[in-house]
Scaffold this active site. Structure first.
Site, mmCIF file in Angstrom:
data_model
loop_
_atom_site.group_PDB
_atom_site.id
_atom_site.type_symbol
_atom_site.label_atom_id
_atom_site.label_comp_id
_atom_site.label_asym_id
_atom_site.label_seq_id
_atom_site.Cartn_x
_atom_site.Cartn_y
_atom_site.Cartn_z
ATOM 1 N N ASP A 67 0.919 -1.777 0.089
ATOM 2 C CA ASP A 67 0.100 -0.283 -0.186
ATOM 3 C C ASP A 67 0.722 1.186 -0.377
ATOM 4 O OD1 ASP A 67 1.163 -0.331 2.675
ATOM 5 O OD2 ASP A 67 -0.594 -0.635 3.341
ATOM 6 N N ASN A 136 -7.406 -1.142 14.487
ATOM 7 C CA ASN A 136 -9.229 -1.479 13.656
ATOM 8 C C ASN A 136 -9.709 -2.238 13.016
ATOM 9 O OD1 ASN A 136 -8.084 -0.533 11.376
ATOM 10 N ND2 ASN A 136 -9.449 1.384 11.056
ATOM 11 N N HIS A 138 -7.410 -3.529 10.340
ATOM 12 C CA HIS A 138 -7.190 -3.453 8.742
ATOM 13 C C HIS A 138 -6.272 -4.328 8.254
ATOM 14 C CE1 HIS A 138 -5.026 0.636 9.300
ATOM 15 N NE2 HIS A 138 -4.331 -0.664 9.338
ATOM 16 N N GLU A 143 -9.918 -0.982 5.157
ATOM 17 C CA GLU A 143 -10.435 -0.544 6.491
ATOM 18 C C GLU A 143 -11.996 -0.919 6.799
ATOM 19 O OE1 GLU A 143 -8.365 1.948 8.257
ATOM 20 O OE2 GLU A 143 -7.419 2.605 7.103
HETATM 21 P P1 PGA Z 1 1.903 -0.974 12.700
HETATM 22 O O1 PGA Z 1 0.691 -0.835 11.908
HETATM 23 O O2 PGA Z 1 2.767 -2.015 12.481
HETATM 24 O O3 PGA Z 1 2.406 0.440 12.429
HETATM 25 O O4 PGA Z 1 1.269 -1.196 14.301
HETATM 26 C C1 PGA Z 1 0.054 -1.757 11.399
HETATM 27 C C2 PGA Z 1 -0.961 -2.111 10.488
HETATM 28 O O5 PGA Z 1 -2.087 -0.424 10.639
HETATM 29 O O6 PGA Z 1 -1.553 -2.494 9.856
#
Ligand code: PGA
Length: 245
Positions: A67, A136, A138, A143
């Protein structure tokens, strides 16, 4: 669905790196889906260590960044492409022509998503998708509410996701949108490895693994994947009703 619980975040990341390295041994030209964020940093460090130790060859690997923030060019400090360069690509023998990224500064998001889909198609889909999980639920930037049939596209970021990105932008506005691989693309990967570490991920991990499979919690869909592995540290596994080791 396989759940591996390791004592520490470091151990979980070494285990995840081992799985990635093994996939490359089995298929040297493996197509890997690669995340950014805090969680995978030690995974890339371990892969770099293995490369330097001489045992891991990545010269034929196809690397797909999962992404990118929309409006952020690859040269910008907050770019995910740049993050992967700095943490991983620059330190190993992955060939530049085999690195695929979504361009956050593309003129046309639809065309950019189509070009990424075409590259994925030429690679025969992902052999392994390495994922983190957002607070959340995702996966990549799919999302809550993302259709399970979604493919690579431009999406609006959830408020909590934008908040999590804030530190990278200082006083500048945080992007409102991102390009992301879709959930269908992730489900088509021959293997999926989701890594979650730290107590802050415990509740969402428990909901993803033990609650309802629903588009409201994108990571829950991985329970329908034939070869999905959750690699957790004890803190991230602490809310599971039957913590595994
Ligand atoms: P993080 O992000 O590894 O910084 O916790 C994970 C994500 O948002 O997919």
């Amino acid at each position: 669905m396989e759940i591996l619980t390791l004592p520490t975040a470091e151990a979980a990341c070494v285990r995840a790196a081992e799985i990635v390295a093994q996939a490359v041994v089995v298929r040297p030209e493996a197509a890997l889906g690669l995340p950014t964020g805090r969680t995978p940093v030690p995974i890339y460090a371990e892969l770099v260590r293995r490369r330097r130790a001489g045992g891991l060859r990545l010269g034929a690997v196809r690397a797909f960044g999962l992404d990118e923030l929309w409006g952020v060019p690859a040269s910008a400090p907050a770019s995910f492409r740049r993050e992967l360069d700095g943490a991983f690509y620059r330190h190993v023998d992955i060939v530049a022509a085999n690195i695929y990224a979504l361009d956050g500064a593309a003129a046309d998001a639809t065309a950019e998503a189509a070009a990424y889909e075409a590259a994925l198609g030429r690679a025969g889909g992902l052999d392994l998708a390495l994922l983190g999980i957002g607070g959340n639920g995702h996966i990549a930037f799919n999302e809550p509410g993302s259709p399970f049939a979604s493919r690579t596209r431009l999406v609006a970021l959830a408020a909590e996701t934008r908040e999590a990105q804030r530190a990278a932008f200082g006083t500048a506005p945080v992007p409102t949108h991102a390009l992301t691989i879709g959930i269908a693309n992730i489900l088509e990967a021959r293997r999926v490895v989701l890594v979650a570490t730290g107590a802050a991920k415990a509740e969402i991990v428990a909901r993803a693994l033990e609650g309802t499979v629903t588009e409201a919690l994108p990571a829950s869909v991985l329970r329908q994947h034939a070869a999905a592995t959750f690699v957790l540290d004890e803190a991230a596994a602490s809310r599971l009703t039957a913590p595994r080791r």
